[in-house]
Design a protein around this motif. Structure first.
Motif, PDB file in Angstrom:
ATOM      1  N   TYR A  75      20.704 -12.422 -36.973  1.00 47.19           N
ATOM      2  CA  TYR A  75      20.190 -11.068 -36.739  1.00 47.19           C
ATOM      3  C   TYR A  75      19.218 -10.663 -37.850  1.00 47.19           C
ATOM      4  O   TYR A  75      18.175 -10.069 -37.595  1.00 47.19           O
ATOM      5  CB  TYR A  75      21.361 -10.082 -36.673  1.00 47.19           C
ATOM      6  N   ASP A  80      17.125 -12.519 -31.373  1.00 50.16           N
ATOM      7  CA  ASP A  80      17.726 -11.580 -30.433  1.00 50.16           C
ATOM      8  C   ASP A  80      18.918 -12.254 -29.760  1.00 50.16           C
ATOM      9  O   ASP A  80      19.210 -13.440 -29.998  1.00 50.16           O
ATOM     10  CB  ASP A  80      16.703 -11.067 -29.408  1.00 50.16           C
ATOM     11  N   GLN A  83      18.316 -15.483 -27.766  1.00 49.98           N
ATOM     12  CA  GLN A  83      18.049 -16.650 -28.603  1.00 49.98           C
ATOM     13  C   GLN A  83      19.323 -17.208 -29.222  1.00 49.98           C
ATOM     14  O   GLN A  83      19.474 -18.420 -29.369  1.00 49.98           O
ATOM     15  CB  GLN A  83      17.038 -16.277 -29.686  1.00 49.98           C
ATOM     16  N   TYR A 132      27.255  -9.559 -32.386  1.00 47.01           N
ATOM     17  CA  TYR A 132      25.851  -9.159 -32.369  1.00 47.01           C
ATOM     18  C   TYR A 132      25.706  -7.769 -31.747  1.00 47.01           C
ATOM     19  O   TYR A 132      24.974  -6.920 -32.249  1.00 47.01           O
ATOM     20  CB  TYR A 132      25.025 -10.176 -31.590  1.00 47.01           C
ATOM     21  N   VAL A 136      24.123  -4.401 -33.514  1.00 48.78           N
ATOM     22  CA  VAL A 136      23.020  -3.617 -32.946  1.00 48.78           C
ATOM     23  C   VAL A 136      23.445  -2.175 -32.721  1.00 48.78           C
ATOM     24  O   VAL A 136      22.700  -1.236 -33.024  1.00 48.78           O
ATOM     25  CB  VAL A 136      22.532  -4.259 -31.625  1.00 48.78           C
TER      26      VAL A 136
END
Length: 361
Positions: A75, A80, A83, A132, A136
């Motif tokens: 990150y 992203d 990926q 992740y 975010v």
């Protein structure tokens, strides 16, 4: 290990435009530790019941920090979510290709090995996706927190200027009206910023700070009504008080909750439709109700109306709502922080009533 890591490095380099400038350590990141954790998981005995539980996400055999560290680093350098998932798919394909070349003939024990490997990769990928998403979400919430905090300073300046204009001697009627409009709009913006800051505070797990002092909820309701009537002069808000309305609460928070509830009612009724606020004290609790005769809230939507950023569509509503969808969420957080409850009743015949029940202490 060397062949797998070489494939991993090549694929990671191709995923990002900046990949060609990254060194080997950055491209491989925590890959070796992750692969060793997967190998250790494959060598650990597993019963059929444990395998079934793991397939449903009920058992975590991998060291959670390994995929977590990897996804944090990815990150940070701009990967992203697509990926990151692609990277796991690539390492799966690489390992299976190399494994097939070495094994030659596949038997039952080999199939068991590949099943365990796929389980471990799926677990690492699921952990990484969840982590992740959490990173975010936290980054977005922190951005909103900073935005709300930084907006307070210019808003305070606008409010101060509007008050100066209102109080200035010798100003003409047009200037006074303009100052009043600035003041109303700035006050509304200030309320929105306060809701935004409270939303981010609760989402970050900090909770709402309370400063409890003796107060009268009836007086707070009257002040909230006066504030709303200044913003919505076309609405009539009636207040009914009975019993002992004193208790130990956070006065600023309670006024914020009252303002949000009354404003919510004003947003969902036609102009000149009366809104009723009633406050009653009985025994060890005080009950506050905000009632309007707007269109009823559909049954399926009542459970989520207190959730943040949720706006319930009302095709029969005579007005268009312009709020952010945070007001009722903030009200519920304030009520819960005081140890109280909030309930909702909404029917075509009786209208919509929000009921807050608060312990005095």
């Amino acid at each position: 290990m060397g062949e797998i890591l070489s494939d991993w490095e090549s694929f990671a380099q191709a995923l990002l435009p900046a990949g060609k400038t990254l060194n080997q350590a950055a491209l491989r990141d925590d890959a070796e530790n992750l692969l060793r954790a997967i190998a250790l998981d494959m060598e650990t005995a597993q019963s059929p019941a444990q395998q079934a539980l793991k397939s449903k996400g009920g058992r975590r055999s991998l060291e959670a920090q390994t995929p977590h560290r990897h996804v944090h680093d990815r990150y940070a350098i701009g990967f992203d979510l697509d990926q990151i998932v692609a990277e796991y798919r690539a390492v799966r394909a690489s390992v299976i290709r190399l494994w097939t070349q070495k094994m030659g003939q596949v038997d039952y024990s080999a199939l068991q090995e590949i099943t365990r490997f796929n389980e471990a990769i799926d677990e690492a990928m699921a952990d990484s996706v969840a982590r992740y998403s959490a990173i975010v979400e936290r980054a977005k919430t922190l951005f909103l927190a900073v935005l709300g905090h930084d907006l307070r300073t210019p808003l305070s300046a606008v409010l101060a200027a509007a008050n100066t204009l209102l109080l200035a001697e010798g100003e003409d009627n047009r200037t006074v009206k303009t100052a009043a409009l600035i003041l109303r709009s700035s006050t509304r913006m200030s309320q929105m910023v306060s809701d935004l800051i409270d939303f981010t505070r609760t989402r970050l797990g900090d909770g709402l700070p309370l400063v409890r002092r003796p107060m009268d909820l009836g007086v707070a309701a009257q002040e909230a009504i006066e504030e709303i009537q200044a913003v919505y002069p076309e609405h009539t808000v009636r207040l009914a008080r009975s019993g002992d309305l004193r208790g130990s609460w956070d006065e600023g928070r309670m006024r914020q909750a009252l303002t949000n509830l009354i404003e919510n009612a004003a947003q969902h009724v036609a102009s000149k439709t009366p809104i009723t606020v009633s406050v009653s004290g009985d025994g060890e609790q005080v009950v506050l109700r905000v009632h309007n005769h707007g269109p009823p809230i559909p049954e399926p939507n009542r459970a989520r109306i207190f959730e943040p950023l949720v706006r319930v569509a009302e095709t029969s509503s005579p007005v268009i709502s312009t709020h952010m969808g945070l007001g009722l969420y903030v009200v519920r957080q304030i009520v819960r922080a005081h140890g109280g409850t909030i309930d909702l009743e909404s029917t075509e015949s009786a209208g919509t009533t929000f009921t807050i029940t608060l312990p005095r202490q």
